[in-house]
Scaffold this active site. Structure first.
Site, PDB file in Angstrom:
ATOM      1  N   ALA A  64       0.851  -1.194   0.000  1.00  0.00           N
ATOM      2  CA  ALA A  64       0.000   0.000   0.000  1.00  0.00           C
ATOM      3  C   ALA A  64       0.883   1.239   0.000  1.00  0.00           C
ATOM      4  O   ALA A  64       1.997   1.218   0.530  1.00  0.00           O
ATOM      5  CB  ALA A  64      -0.902  -0.010   1.230  1.00  0.00           C
ATOM      6  N   GLY A 107       0.712  -5.046   0.841  1.00  0.00           N
ATOM      7  CA  GLY A 107      -0.307  -5.235  -0.193  1.00  0.00           C
ATOM      8  C   GLY A 107       0.242  -5.921  -1.434  1.00  0.00           C
ATOM      9  O   GLY A 107      -0.500  -6.594  -2.159  1.00  0.00           O
ATOM     10  N   GLU A 110       0.000  -9.420  -0.630  1.00  0.00           N
ATOM     11  CA  GLU A 110      -1.432  -9.785  -0.659  1.00  0.00           C
ATOM     12  C   GLU A 110      -1.924  -9.934  -2.105  1.00  0.00           C
ATOM     13  O   GLU A 110      -2.775 -10.772  -2.387  1.00  0.00           O
ATOM     14  CB  GLU A 110      -2.239  -8.733   0.103  1.00  0.00           C
ATOM     15  N   GLU A 130       3.977  -4.597   7.644  1.00  0.00           N
ATOM     16  CA  GLU A 130       3.072  -3.568   8.174  1.00  0.00           C
ATOM     17  C   GLU A 130       3.285  -3.291   9.655  1.00  0.00           C
ATOM     18  O   GLU A 130       3.109  -2.168  10.126  1.00  0.00           O
ATOM     19  CB  GLU A 130       1.602  -3.962   7.944  1.00  0.00           C
TER      20      GLU A 130
HETATM   21  N1  CAA Z   1       4.509   3.428  -0.182  1.00  0.00           N
HETATM   22  C1  CAA Z   1       4.940   4.591  -0.718  1.00  0.00           C
HETATM   23  N2  CAA Z   1       6.207   4.782  -1.157  1.00  0.00           N
HETATM   24  C2  CAA Z   1       7.059   3.734  -1.059  1.00  0.00           C
HETATM   25  C3  CAA Z   1       6.688   2.492  -0.529  1.00  0.00           C
HETATM   26  C4  CAA Z   1       5.334   2.344  -0.088  1.00  0.00           C
HETATM   27  N3  CAA Z   1       4.860   1.198   0.406  1.00  0.00           N
HETATM   28  N4  CAA Z   1       7.747   1.666  -0.558  1.00  0.00           N
HETATM   29  C5  CAA Z   1       8.761   2.360  -1.098  1.00  0.00           C
HETATM   30  N5  CAA Z   1       8.357   3.619  -1.401  1.00  0.00           N
HETATM   31  C6  CAA Z   1       9.141   4.696  -2.007  1.00  0.00           C
HETATM   32  C7  CAA Z   1      10.137   5.259  -1.019  1.00  0.00           C
HETATM   33  O1  CAA Z   1       9.503   6.200  -0.153  1.00  0.00           O
HETATM   34  C8  CAA Z   1      11.157   5.881  -1.933  1.00  0.00           C
HETATM   35  O2  CAA Z   1      10.640   7.092  -2.410  1.00  0.00           O
HETATM   36  P1  CAA Z   1      11.586   8.432  -2.385  1.00  0.00           P
HETATM   37  O3  CAA Z   1      12.682   8.100  -3.362  1.00  0.00           O
HETATM   38  O4  CAA Z   1      10.659   9.495  -2.877  1.00  0.00           O
HETATM   39  O5  CAA Z   1      12.047   8.586  -1.007  1.00  0.00           O
HETATM   40  C9  CAA Z   1      11.185   4.886  -3.112  1.00  0.00           C
HETATM   41  O6  CAA Z   1       9.951   4.158  -3.034  1.00  0.00           O
HETATM   42  C10 CAA Z   1      12.342   3.916  -3.043  1.00  0.00           C
HETATM   43  O7  CAA Z   1      12.305   3.294  -1.760  1.00  0.00           O
HETATM   44  P2  CAA Z   1      13.582   3.196  -0.794  1.00  0.00           P
HETATM   45  O8  CAA Z   1      14.487   4.341  -1.032  1.00  0.00           O
HETATM   46  O9  CAA Z   1      13.078   2.976   0.584  1.00  0.00           O
HETATM   47  O10 CAA Z   1      14.252   1.872  -1.396  1.00  0.00           O
HETATM   48  P3  CAA Z   1      15.109   0.783  -0.601  1.00  0.00           P
HETATM   49  O11 CAA Z   1      15.632  -0.138  -1.650  1.00  0.00           O
HETATM   50  O12 CAA Z   1      16.075   1.419   0.324  1.00  0.00           O
HETATM   51  O13 CAA Z   1      14.034   0.003   0.315  1.00  0.00           O
HETATM   52  C11 CAA Z   1      11.974  -1.147   0.746  1.00  0.00           C
HETATM   53  C12 CAA Z   1      13.016  -0.730  -0.299  1.00  0.00           C
HETATM   54  C13 CAA Z   1      12.575  -2.150   1.730  1.00  0.00           C
HETATM   55  C14 CAA Z   1      10.834  -1.815  -0.018  1.00  0.00           C
HETATM   56  C15 CAA Z   1      11.484   0.095   1.522  1.00  0.00           C
HETATM   57  O14 CAA Z   1      11.120   1.097   0.591  1.00  0.00           O
HETATM   58  C16 CAA Z   1      10.285  -0.166   2.383  1.00  0.00           C
HETATM   59  O15 CAA Z   1      10.433  -0.692   3.478  1.00  0.00           O
HETATM   60  N6  CAA Z   1       9.077   0.206   1.911  1.00  0.00           N
HETATM   61  C17 CAA Z   1       7.854   0.051   2.653  1.00  0.00           C
HETATM   62  C18 CAA Z   1       7.339  -1.359   2.565  1.00  0.00           C
HETATM   63  C19 CAA Z   1       6.106  -1.519   3.410  1.00  0.00           C
HETATM   64  O16 CAA Z   1       6.073  -1.234   4.577  1.00  0.00           O
HETATM   65  N7  CAA Z   1       5.023  -2.035   2.770  1.00  0.00           N
HETATM   66  C20 CAA Z   1       3.780  -2.258   3.420  1.00  0.00           C
HETATM   67  C21 CAA Z   1       2.915  -1.072   3.254  1.00  0.00           C
HETATM   68  S1  CAA Z   1       1.498  -1.120   4.253  1.00  0.00           S
HETATM   69  C22 CAA Z   1       0.434  -2.164   3.470  1.00  0.00           C
HETATM   70  O17 CAA Z   1       0.684  -2.730   2.451  1.00  0.00           O
HETATM   71  C23 CAA Z   1      -0.858  -2.185   4.199  1.00  0.00           C
HETATM   72  C24 CAA Z   1      -1.756  -3.305   4.033  1.00  0.00           C
HETATM   73  O18 CAA Z   1      -1.507  -4.386   3.555  1.00  0.00           O
HETATM   74  C25 CAA Z   1      -3.051  -3.088   4.572  1.00  0.00           C
END
Ligand code: CAA
Length: 254
Positions: A64, A107, A110, A130
């Site tokens: 997400a 997501g 998922e 999450e």
């Molecule tokens: N939402 C929005 N933006 C995201 C994102 C997400 N889930 N995941 C990555 N991005 C963005 C980052 O913010 C970054 O943007 P900027 O360059 O503008 O800062 C870009 O993508 C690249 O990401 P990173 O610089 O963080 O890349 P990395 O290689 O260092 O790390 C990663 C990659 C481990 C995937 C890390 O980005 C991360 O932990 N992302 C979040 C993953 C997460 O928590 N997902 C679950 C979301 S909640 C969900 O899904 C809810 C649900 O089921 C109900």
């Protein structure tokens, strides 16, 4: 479509590529809406019999869109259009094959759970992180993950938030086949192309029946099989006739 690319690389196969590289294919509302729209188009008519869903080599989807989450959290998740998009994906009746490279998180993970066959590249990482943002899988993950991998492994993933690598995902049954990362999409397309040669009606019934195994009591879910609706179709007659006459069947979806 700004967040996905739709192509038709093989006969009767649609390839949908998630294309928000700067956000690692995070599933914002717009992307989910476009994905649902593409699937609605794939569902209509007989030109598409199987869909392949993929992302980039670096990321299938990072889940997400965290930046879209308002401070309250719940309104975004409960937003009707967003839920409708997920429902469309969940109810897509034709075979859906995922080609997963890189991150399949939250997501994104998922989404793979809604795919019927998952082909993963060696660099794939599946996870439910999450918990790290004080949330939990809210798009079906708490229910589908334990059904897919069992309670202990689902709890491990959901409560620690730590991802598993592609080999572990294969061993745990999240993935049907593991291939070199650069081969993932081609392999998924090959699988889809072979599926797409079969009777579309014959494909949809077992998909529904297999999914019912996770949703209904056994007695109820056996009903479709027992009714043997498929055995009454023109395609089934054609399949038998083609076998006997030693020719390729021409399925019409009736
Ligand atoms: N939402 C929005 N933006 C995201 C994102 C997400 N889930 N995941 C990555 N991005 C963005 C980052 O913010 C970054 O943007 P900027 O360059 O503008 O800062 C870009 O993508 C690249 O990401 P990173 O610089 O963080 O890349 P990395 O290689 O260092 O790390 C990663 C990659 C481990 C995937 C890390 O980005 C991360 O932990 N992302 C979040 C993953 C997460 O928590 N997902 C679950 C979301 S909640 C969900 O899904 C809810 C649900 O089921 C109900």
């Amino acid at each position: 479509m700004e967040n996905i690319v739709v192509a038709r690389p093989r006969r009767r196969v649609m390839l949908i590529t998630l294309d928000r590289p700067k956000a690692l294919n995070a599933l914002n509302k717009a992307l989910l809406g476009e994905l649902a729209q593409a699937l609605r188009e794939a569902e209509a008519g007989d030109e598409v019999r199987c869909v392949v869903l993929t992302g980039s080599q670096r990321s299938f989807s990072a889940g997400a869109d965290i930046k879209e989450m308002p401070e309250g959290g719940i309104p975004m998740f409960a937003e009707a259009g967003r839920l409708r998009s997920w429902k469309t994906i969940e109810r897509f009746p034709k075979p859906l094959v995922a080609a997963v490279n890189g991150y399949a998180l939250g997501g994104g993970c998922e989404l793979t759970l809604l795919c019927d066959i998952v082909v993963a590249g060696e660099n794939a990482r599946f996870g439910t992180p999450e918990i790290k943002i004080a949330a939990f899988p809210g798009d079906g993950g708490t229910q589908r993950l334990p059904r897919a991998v069992g309670k202990a492994r689902a709890m491990m993933m959901i409560l620690t938030g730590e991802p598993i690598d592609a080999r572990t995902a294969l061993a745990w049954g999240l993935v049907a086949e593991l291939v070199p990362t650069e081969r993932t999409v081609e392999r998924a397309l090959d699988i889809a192309a072979s599926i797409a040669e079969y009777s579309p009606i014959a494909l949809q019934m077992p998909k529904a029946e297999v999914l019912a195994a996770f949703e209904k009591p056994l007695d109820e879910s056996l009903s479709l099989e027992r009714k043997m609706l498929l055995w009454q179709t023109e395609d089934h007659d054609e399949g038998i006739a083609a076998f006997v006459e030693k020719r390729k069947p021409e399925y019409k979806g009736r």
